[in-house]
Design an enzyme around this catalytic site. Structure first.
Site, short mmCIF file in Angstrom:
data_model
loop_
_atom_site.label_atom_id
_atom_site.label_comp_id
_atom_site.label_asym_id
_atom_site.label_seq_id
_atom_site.Cartn_x
_atom_site.Cartn_y
_atom_site.Cartn_z
N TYR A 63 9.22 6.31 5.25
CA TYR A 63 8.90 5.04 4.59
C TYR A 63 7.43 4.70 4.80
O TYR A 63 6.71 4.34 3.86
CB TYR A 63 9.81 3.95 5.17
CG TYR A 63 9.65 2.58 4.56
CD1 TYR A 63 9.94 2.36 3.22
CD2 TYR A 63 9.26 1.50 5.33
CE1 TYR A 63 9.81 1.10 2.67
CE2 TYR A 63 9.14 0.23 4.79
CZ TYR A 63 9.41 0.04 3.46
OH TYR A 63 9.29 -1.22 2.92
N GLY A 75 15.97 -8.56 -5.69
CA GLY A 75 16.04 -8.33 -4.24
C GLY A 75 15.71 -9.60 -3.47
O GLY A 75 15.54 -10.68 -4.05
N ALA A 134 3.76 -4.16 -2.85
CA ALA A 134 4.33 -4.52 -1.55
C ALA A 134 4.21 -3.34 -0.60
O ALA A 134 4.67 -2.24 -0.91
CB ALA A 134 5.79 -4.91 -1.72
N LYS A 149 4.68 4.49 1.85
CA LYS A 149 3.99 3.22 1.61
C LYS A 149 2.47 3.36 1.83
O LYS A 149 1.68 2.70 1.16
CB LYS A 149 4.57 2.12 2.51
CG LYS A 149 5.91 1.60 2.01
CD LYS A 149 5.73 0.79 0.73
CE LYS A 149 7.03 0.27 0.17
NZ LYS A 149 6.84 -0.48 -1.08
#
Ligand code: UDP
Length: 328
Positions: free
Chosen positions: A147, A10, A115, A151
């Site tokens: 998201y 990525g 991350a 996360k």
């Protein structure tokens, strides 16, 4: 060291691989190529081991983590369009995938980074968000916030496993990290604007363009990822990484147009057209990066113009048209 980079094909992952290889480390990449691309790694042909596979595949994860000293976990479903269009797959990747990777790292005694994102601050748009700032939660039923929700749990997973095992681990909160190789296909604004400007196509500013962001260069962020893991005072902490130069999205469009020497016009696209009904954009997202500065002397060297120029210059001449519609 021997390092595994999940999501190494990525955008941030491939730059991290470049950096690790340049510093003499032995690198394995695990990537399912869902949003990443082998083209991001072609410069490392023969210098890394590439494993094609998903972080949802526990056997593959196990095989890749075994024998590593360090795991950089960057694989994730990213980009507003991915999250909104494929909510279930995104949740699975970002929750179960992270759990698989973190648990394998702990099992094999590897130190790890996870991350995360400025999105975990949710609707908190105070300027200069510090790591201990409160989260302001959006509705769990709005896929736009899924998201951030996933996360946030990833951070907790990493934190609890790190504490329990005593293994060094760092949670990285990226704030709009940009640079060459980032694709605009999944929403990210800078590569979209650059591609549009280079084609003299309309630059699609969503909403009225007064919303503001701070963009950070991948070239500043990547060395910091490694430095944090090498710094014991950073362990078991979440650390903001990005830039602090704030710009409105309309201002960004103007800078890109000028630096790309483009004849593009700015086209204002209503949010509903861009993301579907009910999308809640953040009006402002600005980090306080003093913790990273204190821990590792982090000082971004790339200002906005240099960031934009680095992306324009990295686009190979004759790149076929990648005109990106307002609603991919
Ligand atoms: N944006 C835009 N045009 C685009 C893509 C994004 O105006 O073609 C806006 C988007 O609505 C947001 C900002 O740019 O206000 C940053 O978007 P991005 O998806 O890059 O990051 P995030 O929203 O996660 O900060």
């Amino acid at each position: 060291m021997k390092a595994l980079v999940t999501g190494g094909a990525g955008f941030i992952g491939s730059h991290l691989c470049d950096y690790l290889v340049a510093n003499g480390h032995e690198v394995t990449v695990l990537d399912d190529l869902s949003t990443g691309s082998m083209a991001n790694l072609h410069q490392l042909d023969g210098a890394i081991r590439f494993v094609h596979g998903s972080i949802l595949d526990q056997d593959r994860v196990e095989e890749c983590v075994r024998g590593q000293d360090t795991v950089f976990h960057l694989a994730a479903a990213v980009g507003v369009h991915t999250i909104v269009d494929r909510p279930l797959e995104s949740l699975r990747t970002n929750l179960t995938g992270t759990e698989n990777v973190v648990e394998a790292a702990v099992r094999h005694g590897a130190r790890f980074t996870v991350a995360s994102t400025s999105e975990v601050y949710g609707k908190n748009d105070s300027p200069g968000l510090r790591e201990d700032a409160d989260r302001v939660l959006g509705s769990p039923l709005k896929s736009r916030w899924s998201y951030a929700a996933a996360k946030g749990l990833d951070e907790l997973l990493a934190y609890v496993h790190g504490q329990k095992s005593g293994l060094p681990c760092v949670i990285l909160r990226f704030f709009n990290v940009v640079g060459p190789r980032q694709t605009g296909r999944y929403g990210m604004v800078v590569p979209r604007f650059v591609a549009q400007a280079l084609e003299d196509a309309p630059i699609t500013v969503y909403g009225d363009g007064t919303q503001r962001r701070c963009f950070g260069s991948v070239f500043d962020v990547v060395p910091a990822i490694v430095a944090l893991l090498d710094t014991p005072t950073a362990h078991h902490r979440a650390v903001n990484l990005g830039g602090v130069e704030e710009v409105s999205i309309k201002g960004l469009a103007d800078r890109v147009r000028e630096l790309a020497n483009s004849r593009s016009e700015v086209s204002f696209v209503p949010y509903t057209e861009a993301y579907g009904p009910g999308y809640e954009d953040m009006q402002r997202r600005m980090p306080d990066i003093s913790l990273a500065t204190e821990l590792i002397g982090y000082q971004p060297e790339y200002d906005l113009d240099r960031i934009i120029t680095s992306i324009i210059e990295a686009r190979p001449a004759g790149t076929p048209s990648t005109r990106i519609p307002a609603t991919p």
